[in-house]
Enzyme design. Structure first.
Site, mmCIF file in Angstrom:
data_model
loop_
_atom_site.group_PDB
_atom_site.id
_atom_site.type_symbol
_atom_site.label_atom_id
_atom_site.label_comp_id
_atom_site.label_asym_id
_atom_site.label_seq_id
_atom_site.Cartn_x
_atom_site.Cartn_y
_atom_site.Cartn_z
ATOM 1 N N HIS A 100 -11.665 -22.326 -10.834
ATOM 2 C CA HIS A 100 -10.977 -23.448 -11.159
ATOM 3 C C HIS A 100 -11.645 -24.402 -10.231
ATOM 4 C CE1 HIS A 100 -7.700 -20.446 -11.762
ATOM 5 N NE2 HIS A 100 -7.275 -21.347 -12.605
ATOM 6 N N ASP A 103 -10.490 -24.313 -6.564
ATOM 7 C CA ASP A 103 -10.932 -23.195 -5.913
ATOM 8 C C ASP A 103 -12.410 -23.477 -5.040
ATOM 9 O OD1 ASP A 103 -8.941 -21.908 -7.540
ATOM 10 O OD2 ASP A 103 -10.553 -20.982 -8.691
ATOM 11 N N GLU A 267 -5.214 -11.563 -21.236
ATOM 12 C CA GLU A 267 -4.763 -10.825 -19.812
ATOM 13 C C GLU A 267 -3.764 -9.914 -20.210
ATOM 14 O OE1 GLU A 267 -4.602 -13.668 -16.638
ATOM 15 O OE2 GLU A 267 -3.027 -12.202 -15.752
ATOM 16 N N ASP A 306 4.235 -11.869 -13.320
ATOM 17 C CA ASP A 306 2.738 -11.697 -13.103
ATOM 18 C C ASP A 306 2.320 -11.297 -11.836
ATOM 19 O OD1 ASP A 306 0.241 -11.804 -14.477
ATOM 20 O OD2 ASP A 306 0.077 -13.993 -14.190
ATOM 21 N N ASP A 308 -0.409 -9.504 -11.151
ATOM 22 C CA ASP A 308 -1.872 -9.604 -11.289
ATOM 23 C C ASP A 308 -2.595 -8.628 -10.338
ATOM 24 O OD1 ASP A 308 -2.075 -11.614 -12.670
ATOM 25 O OD2 ASP A 308 -2.298 -13.185 -11.028
HETATM 26 C C1 XUL Z 1 -2.313 -17.503 -14.409
HETATM 27 C C2 XUL Z 1 -3.758 -17.132 -14.909
HETATM 28 C C3 XUL Z 1 -4.999 -18.226 -14.436
HETATM 29 C C4 XUL Z 1 -5.719 -18.284 -15.405
HETATM 30 C C5 XUL Z 1 -6.695 -19.209 -15.245
HETATM 31 O O1 XUL Z 1 -1.245 -16.535 -14.637
HETATM 32 O O2 XUL Z 1 -4.006 -16.017 -15.458
HETATM 33 O O3 XUL Z 1 -5.260 -17.635 -13.225
HETATM 34 O O4 XUL Z 1 -6.407 -16.957 -15.692
HETATM 35 O O5 XUL Z 1 -6.291 -20.629 -14.865
HETATM 36 CO CO CO Z 2 -5.779 -15.202 -15.991
#
Ligand code: XUL
Ligand code: CO
Length: 440
Positions: A100, A103, A267, A306, A308
């Site tokens: 991004h 970042d 995702e 989420d 991650d």
């Molecule tokens: C948030 C997410 C983000 C996107 C990019 O859940 O997945 O990091 O991948 O903005």
């Molecule tokens: Co993402």
């Protein structure tokens, strides 16, 4: 140049029997599988935000992980992040990265100051790309962190906020092109609502489409020839995100004539938040011709947000890679590790162990998916299950040579059809999958 991960060597491939925690067991980058090198089949990418910026801060506690890389001045910190990122990609044999705008450079007081800092960092990143031979998978703009975006960016009630987001996206597109990126992602950070009591949904969605059209027009005018992606997510941070899931996004793109330029970035953890499997979201994208790229991670069955996590569930990675192969493999897309080490896994070595775990899980998934296809039992079962569409009445229906009257006549002559209903054989198929995965 300073070495940031001094105690980490270049990670070798040592094969499945290795006990070396700093080695790959399944990812052998230059091994040919399915006619392509593993590194080309998998196209791994480092996520700049989690790996170089995320410090483990959560709702209940401050960061546990130092991502200042020994610097104190803001620009010096970001330069060190960039150098550390490329050292890490080199040591891990990760060929791509994703970022991004916010970042890679600290946000300034004004847009002009932010953009100057981005230009400076872009110069450094391009030098590092050349030095280490690394590519940009995709870029994006962070239009969700700054308080101005509290009600959304492209779907904000304020036209000024929309304009600010547009300006930020313009710059992020320029950076993406400058770094040679073949992808640009829109993840709807706060593009959704908290309550319908204050929301004009129709206007917000039309405005989002207006913003995406402006982005396509500008990007093509500056030479971007890659793919745009929308990354579906059903909720978080807002109660309802407009880009809920693959099916919702595809219908939005078609309605607004954006389907030629956009594909999906699916995702794993977003799929499960939407109440779908990761494979379902990929299957919808592939079936509809929108398969683009993947954010590789996994959620936790017992946690409703989420998380991650780095992906280690090999059933998931195998079924994901099965969909990828069936979609014809990646073109402009790849596998971006949108994943972070747990808050308690706070040392620099944990970053390396996490990438090794995720990369090996996907490499093993690729090997299993290839075996599923070579084995052929599952695919031929599916083909047989639909055999009635190849001849007779099925072929007539597909050719458009049937209508309700002709089908009524057919059934009146034939009698009951229960004899043509065959077993779905789910457990038999699940056991085939296990036997392919665990053939010892
Ligand atoms: C948030 C997410 C983000 C996107 C990019 O859940 O997945 O990091 O991948 O903005
Ligand atoms: Co993402």
């Amino acid at each position: 140049m300073k070495e940031y991960f001094a105690n980490i060597p270049k990670i070798p491939y040592e094969g499945p029997k290795s006990n070396n925690p700093l080695a790959f067991r399944y990812y052998n980058p230059d091994e040919i599988i399915g006619g392509k090198k593993m590194r080309e089949q998998l196209k791994f990418a480092l996520s700049y935000w989690h790996t170089m910026c995320g410090d483990g801060t959560d709702m209940f506690g401050r960061g546990t992980q130092d991502k200042t890389f020994g610097e104190t001045d803001p620009m010096a910190i970001y330069k060190a992040k960039a150098e550390a990122a490329f050292e890490l990609m080199d040591k891990l044999s990760v060929d791509y990265f994703c970022f991004h705008d916010r970042d890679i450079a600290p946000e300034g007081e004004t847009l002009a100051e932010s953009n100057e800092r981005l230009d400076e960092m872009c110069g450094l990143i391009r030098e590092l790309q050349k030095k280490y031979d690394k590519k940009l998978l995709w870029g994006t703009a962070n239009c969700f962190n700054n308080p101005r975006y509290m009600h959304g960016a492209g779907t904000a009630p304020s036209a000024d906020v929309f304009a600010f987001a547009a300006a930020q996206i313009k710059k992020a597109l320029e950076l993406t092109v400058a770094m040679g990126g073949k992808g640009y992602v829109f993840w709807g950070g706060r593009e959704g609502y908290e309550t319908l009591l204050n929301t004009d949904m129709g206007l917000e969605l039309d405005n989002m489409a207006r913003l995406l059209k402006m982005a396509v027009k500008y990007a093509r005018s500056i030479g971007f020839d890659g793919d745009f992606y929308i990354e579906p997510k059903p909720k978080e941070p807002t109660k309802h995100q407009y880009d809920f899931d693959s099916a919702t996004v595809i219908s939005f793109l078609r309605k607004h004539g954006l389907d030629k330029d956009f594909k999906l970035n699916v995702e794993a953890n977003h799929a499960t938040l939407a109440g779908h499997t990761f494979q379902h979201e990929l299957r919808v994208a592939r079936t509809e011709g929108f398969f683009g790229s993947i954010d590789a991670n996994q959620g936790d069955m017992l946690i409703g947000w989420d998380t991650d996590q780095f992906p280690t569930n090999v059933y998931e990675t195998a079924l994901c890679m099965y969909e990828v192969i069936k979609a014809g493999g990646f073109t402009n897309g790849g596998l971006n590790f949108d994943a972070k080490t747990r808050r308690g896994s706070y040392t620099p070595e944990d970053i390396v162990y996490s990438y090794i775990a995720g990369m090996d899980a996907f490499a093993l998934g690729l090997r299993i998916a290839m075996k599923m296809i070579e084995d052929g039992r599952i695919d031929s079962f599916v083909a047989d299950r639909y055999a009635s569409w190849k001849t007779g009445i099925g072929a007539d229906i597909i050719a458009g040579n049937a209508d309700l009257e002709s089908l009524e006549k057919y059934v009146l002559e034939k009698g009951d059809v229960i004899d043509s209903v065959t077993s779905g054989r789910q457990e038999y198929l699940e056991n085939i999958l296990n036997s392919i995965m665990f053939s010892l």
